[in-house]
Enzyme design. Sequence first.
Site, PDB file in Angstrom:
ATOM      1  N   SER A 132      53.853 -71.472 -49.860  1.00 18.32           N
ATOM      2  CA  SER A 132      53.655 -70.123 -49.301  1.00 18.32           C
ATOM      3  C   SER A 132      52.192 -69.729 -49.317  1.00 18.32           C
ATOM      4  O   SER A 132      51.761 -68.898 -48.522  1.00 18.32           O
ATOM      5  CB  SER A 132      54.457 -69.092 -50.103  1.00 18.32           C
TER       6      SER A 132
ATOM      7  N   HIS B  42      54.873 -78.208 -53.480  1.00 19.29           N
ATOM      8  CA  HIS B  42      55.391 -76.939 -54.019  1.00 19.29           C
ATOM      9  C   HIS B  42      54.334 -75.867 -53.813  1.00 19.29           C
ATOM     10  O   HIS B  42      53.162 -76.170 -53.612  1.00 19.29           O
ATOM     11  CB  HIS B  42      55.697 -77.079 -55.517  1.00 19.29           C
TER      12      HIS B  42
ATOM     13  N   ASP C  72      66.511 -76.759 -57.646  1.00 22.55           N
ATOM     14  CA  ASP C  72      65.074 -76.908 -57.873  1.00 22.55           C
ATOM     15  C   ASP C  72      64.646 -76.526 -59.288  1.00 22.55           C
ATOM     16  O   ASP C  72      65.207 -75.602 -59.890  1.00 22.55           O
ATOM     17  CB  ASP C  72      64.330 -76.017 -56.861  1.00 22.55           C
TER      18      ASP C  72
ATOM     19  N   HIS D 243      52.400 -72.007 -57.277  1.00 18.81           N
ATOM     20  CA  HIS D 243      53.574 -71.169 -57.013  1.00 18.81           C
ATOM     21  C   HIS D 243      53.191 -69.688 -56.948  1.00 18.81           C
ATOM     22  O   HIS D 243      52.217 -69.259 -57.557  1.00 18.81           O
ATOM     23  CB  HIS D 243      54.610 -71.335 -58.133  1.00 18.81           C
TER      24      HIS D 243
HETATM   25 ZN   LIG Z   1      58.216 -75.450 -57.196  1.00 16.48          ZN
END
Ligand SMILES: [Zn+2]
Length: 279
Positions: free
Chosen positions: A211, A208, A82, A180
């Site tokens: 979370s 992306h 990644d 992120h």
């Molecule tokens: Zn990412």
Amino acid sequence: LATTRDLIGDAHRRGGAVAAFNVITLEHAEGIVRGAAGADRPVILQVSENAVAYHDGELGPLAAALRVIAARATVPVALHLDHVENEVLLRQGTEAGFSSIMVDAGRLPYAENVRQTASETDRLHARGVFVEAELGYVGGKDSQPASAHAPGVRTDPDQAREFVMETGVDALAVAVGSSHAMTSRGAALDFDLIARLSERVPVPLVLHGSSGVADDDLRRAVAAGMTKINIGTALNLAFTGTLREALGASESADPRPFLRQAREAVAETVRNLIAVVSG
Ligand SMILES: [Zn+2]
């Protein structure tokens, strides 16, 4: 070893998604696969360029462990590299068993992003690697200059379509409101934009910074067209939080009791999130 192409293809055909979790240590990988097996779902183990930097720039040892863990799992497991900016790592990744790689030129101006991504994609396709790229900077990574894009940036559907056509990438990470490294789950996703992107862009979309997204919003994002859901920080919160508590509660010198608890916390987090993401 499963391939990212197959896992994403299967998920895309049934209108679902596959979860990709970030691996930093061996314990992460063991916990992730245990969690996926517990939920009986396929999973992608992903290693970021930053994680390789942590291992003193050596991809080989971790990759060797991941290949064995993936091959022995009771559920399909694929390996993904990644956020790769380093060209040397692109070569190493293809030799180390990673069936997909994210070519990260998202920090570059559009024309340069297209040029660089297209040329790397050609080279990686020649080696059978599935290529992910990013358009519309997903913020929050320390290594990326915050000035490259404003935090509220969104991927334009028409530009995304053009980008995919010009570069030949197999999947596209898009900016739709997540960031992120979020330690709370209050990201406000733009679901209309996800739907428009999904309609216009001819390849699967990648989220992306997942979370920072609440469970219900993750489900909505998948329903709106997200096919690969990247999760890293949630595992760090589980791993480090558990470790911190366990270390404070005991004076044992043996690291195993602590790491065992942290690994189980990773497995539990994966079991929960993978059910949300993979339906
Ligand atoms: Zn990412």
